[in-house]
Write an enzyme that holds these catalytic residues in place. Structure first.
Site, PDB file in Angstrom:
ATOM      1  N   GLU A 206     -17.060  -1.257   6.537  1.00 24.51           N
ATOM      2  CA  GLU A 206     -16.321  -0.444   7.338  1.00 24.51           C
ATOM      3  C   GLU A 206     -16.751   0.037   8.662  1.00 24.51           C
ATOM      4  O   GLU A 206     -16.140   1.211   9.263  1.00 24.51           O
ATOM      5  CB  GLU A 206     -15.786   0.881   6.323  1.00 24.51           C
ATOM      6  CG  GLU A 206     -14.968   0.410   5.229  1.00 24.51           C
ATOM      7  CD  GLU A 206     -14.386   1.440   4.391  1.00 24.51           C
ATOM      8  OE1 GLU A 206     -14.179   2.744   5.120  1.00 24.51           O
ATOM      9  OE2 GLU A 206     -13.737   1.312   3.257  1.00 24.51           O
ATOM     10  N   ASP A 313      -9.544   9.002  -5.746  1.00 23.96           N
ATOM     11  CA  ASP A 313      -8.937   7.899  -5.193  1.00 23.96           C
ATOM     12  C   ASP A 313      -8.880   6.885  -6.297  1.00 23.96           C
ATOM     13  O   ASP A 313      -7.602   6.729  -6.870  1.00 23.96           O
ATOM     14  CB  ASP A 313     -10.119   7.242  -4.124  1.00 23.96           C
ATOM     15  CG  ASP A 313      -9.850   5.863  -3.732  1.00 23.96           C
ATOM     16  OD1 ASP A 313      -8.801   5.405  -4.023  1.00 23.96           O
ATOM     17  OD2 ASP A 313     -10.762   5.263  -3.160  1.00 23.96           O
ATOM     18  N   LYS A 338      -3.201   5.178  -0.554  1.00 25.63           N
ATOM     19  CA  LYS A 338      -3.177   4.002  -0.346  1.00 25.63           C
ATOM     20  C   LYS A 338      -2.459   3.018  -0.539  1.00 25.63           C
ATOM     21  O   LYS A 338      -2.138   3.081  -1.769  1.00 25.63           O
ATOM     22  CB  LYS A 338      -4.597   3.390  -0.875  1.00 25.63           C
ATOM     23  CG  LYS A 338      -6.051   3.874  -0.527  1.00 25.63           C
ATOM     24  CD  LYS A 338      -7.000   3.342  -1.363  1.00 25.63           C
ATOM     25  CE  LYS A 338      -8.422   3.630  -0.622  1.00 25.63           C
ATOM     26  NZ  LYS A 338      -9.627   3.301  -1.717  1.00 25.63           N
TER      27      LYS A 338
HETATM   28  P1  PGA Z   1     -12.167  -0.111  -1.162  1.00 26.69           P
HETATM   29  O1  PGA Z   1     -12.895   1.205  -0.713  1.00 26.69           O
HETATM   30  O2  PGA Z   1     -11.068  -0.384   0.095  1.00 26.69           O
HETATM   31  O3  PGA Z   1     -13.276  -1.142  -0.915  1.00 26.69           O
HETATM   32  O4  PGA Z   1     -11.407   0.059  -2.424  1.00 26.69           O
HETATM   33  C1  PGA Z   1     -12.284   2.345   0.165  1.00 26.69           C
HETATM   34  C2  PGA Z   1     -12.577   3.801  -0.608  1.00 26.69           C
HETATM   35  O5  PGA Z   1     -13.154   3.771  -1.921  1.00 26.69           O
HETATM   36  O6  PGA Z   1     -12.142   4.769  -0.095  1.00 26.69           O
HETATM   37 ZN    ZN Z   2     -12.722   5.918  -2.289  1.00 26.63          ZN
END
Ligand code: PGA
Ligand code: ZN
Length: 431
Positions: A206, A313, A338
């Site tokens: 990231e 999350d 998400k």
């Molecule tokens: P991921 O991680 O997109 O690899 O699942 C992002 C997060 O855990 O916030």
């Molecule tokens: Zn996360």
């Protein structure tokens, strides 16, 4: 036929920020409006989120999307053709029914989210509005407080650190623009300091620095140093947020911190984090316990939830049922949102509403596998989510999001900024 009726739905294979295949969808309406969106992809996915349809087999490490793309061009296109592209609820319901599974495993959440977001983009375009404005529907829209990654670990950096994300929250900022300046200062200071100390080994998935540290807590000391070196008061002006992604190091009822050579029970991990919260200006803990450790989450929230933000999350996976369970168990005080964990825009919105109804703060978030698609920034602003997490201050798939926020800020005005009150528990106590 109305101007917003869906004339064409197209799917194609494109590539994400890890160079892996992903799905792009395009929706064309009868009046000529078009929308386009690309599915992101996680690496530390929650066990309970909607799943991407991947080809398997030897090509691209099994991550091909030919079946998901074929689903867009075949059954999805056929089902949606002629439907009203402006009726998001109806077309998402059609996608859900056509898939028929609990986790979108038949059509693939990578297919459904790309189509759902593309239709949303097309509807905004048909209305002649920017997406954020279209989503706000006259309600207050605001720029979110950014959460910006400084160091990457966990599944995003070869598990060099057990913890996944070390982020800054520029809580002293009075605008989105200023918040980004502060994050940029800290990001660059951290890189410089690490380089000088010989701890730098590139950037993680990231965009955060990929550090070579002897222990997880060392990363916190370096965060403090970087904030100070950038000229900010730790905590007051720039706070720390952690995403432990604890499910990643939870095995057999224990948390395995490989860096420290430690194996901790839930209570012991809680002790360690409580000590960290006393020693460092940590404002937010994401997934401090595993996705199934409800007791660990609830105990920690009871202990620290009155002072710091505790985010679910993998725990919540943008799912209304899990959010309802977390609300009644008091297992967190904030929800990561998400869209591809849910699989459609409507289900994402329902999860967002459920989180708000529970009194949770909300953070719209990207994935570790991203693209130039910046739709989520519009969701964060148009829904007034309060916070936005899309990785570091480097790599164009991340910076594309921060830059989109700046464009929206110009239209909205710099004063329309959620600020530090967007974080739990402040948000919950706001009038
Ligand atoms: P991921 O991680 O997109 O690899 O699942 C992002 C997060 O855990 O916030
Ligand atoms: Zn996360």
């Amino acid at each position: 036929m109305s101007a917003t009726s869906i004339q064409r739905v197209l799917g194609r294979r494109v590539w994400d920020s890890r160079g892996r295949p992903t799905v792009e969808a395009e929706v064309q309406l009868a009046g000529g409006a078009r929308g386009r969106a690309i599915a992101p992809a996680g690496a530390s996915r929650g066990r309970f989120e909607a799943v991407d349809l991947r080809d398997g087999g030897p090509r691209f490490g099994g991550l091909g999307v030919s079946h998901a793309v074929a689903n867009v061009n075949g059954p999805i296109a056929e089902r949606l053709r002629g439907m009203d592209g402006a009726d998001q609820a109806a077309l998402d319901a059609a996608l859900i029914a056509l898939d028929g599974t609990r986790d979108k495993s038949k059509l693939g959440a990578n297919a459904t989210i790309a189509v759902s977001l593309a239709a949303l983009q097309a509807a905004a375009s048909a209305a002649g509005e920017a997406l954020w404005r279209h989503l706000a529907q006259g309600a207050r829209a605001r720029l979110p407080m950014p959460m910006v990654q400084i160091f990457g670990g966990g599944a995003h950096a070869g598990h060099r650190l057990d913890l996944q994300d070390f982020l800054v929250v520029p809580v002293g900022a009075d605008s989105f623009d200023r918040a980004l300046e502060m994050a940029a200062d800290v990001y660059h200071a951290a890189g410089r300091l690490l380089h000088e100390a010989g701890h730098l080994s590139g950037v993680a998935d990231e965009g955060g620095w990929w550090p070579d540290f002897p222990a997880n807590a060392a990363a916190l000391d370096w965060m403090l140093r970087a904030i100070s070196a950038a000229g900010y008061r730790p905590g007051e002006e720039v706070g720390i947020a952690l995403d432990l992604a604890a499910s990643q190091f939870y095995r057999g009822d224990a948390y395995h911190l490989a860096r420290e050579g430690k194996k901790l029970g839930s209570a012991e991990l809680g002790e360690m984090l409580t000590e960290w919260a006393a020693r460092y200006p940590i404002l937010s803990f994401e997934d401090p316990f595993a996705e199934e450790d409800w007791a660990g989450m609830a105990e920690f929230t009871k202990r620290l939830g009155g002072r710091v933000q505790i985010v679910g999350d993998d725990l919540l996976v943008t799912n209304i049922e899990r959010i309802a369970k977390a609300a009644s168990a008091r297992a967190c005080n904030a929800a990561l949102i998400k869209p591809n964990q849910a699989g459609t825009v409507s289900e994402t919105r329902a999860a967002f509403d459920a989180a708000r109804a529970a009194g949770f703060a909300t953070i719209v978030s990207g994935r570790s596998g991203e693209t130039e698609d910046a739709s989520i920034v519009h969701l964060a602003c148009g829904w007034d989510a309060g916070q936005l997490k899309v990785g570091a201050f480097a790599r164009s798939e991340r910076v594309a999001k921060w830059n989109e926020g700046l464009r929206i800020a110009e239209a909205l005005g710099q004063a329309e900024f959620a600020g530090r009150a967007a974080l739990a528990p402040l948000r919950a106590s706001a009038p």
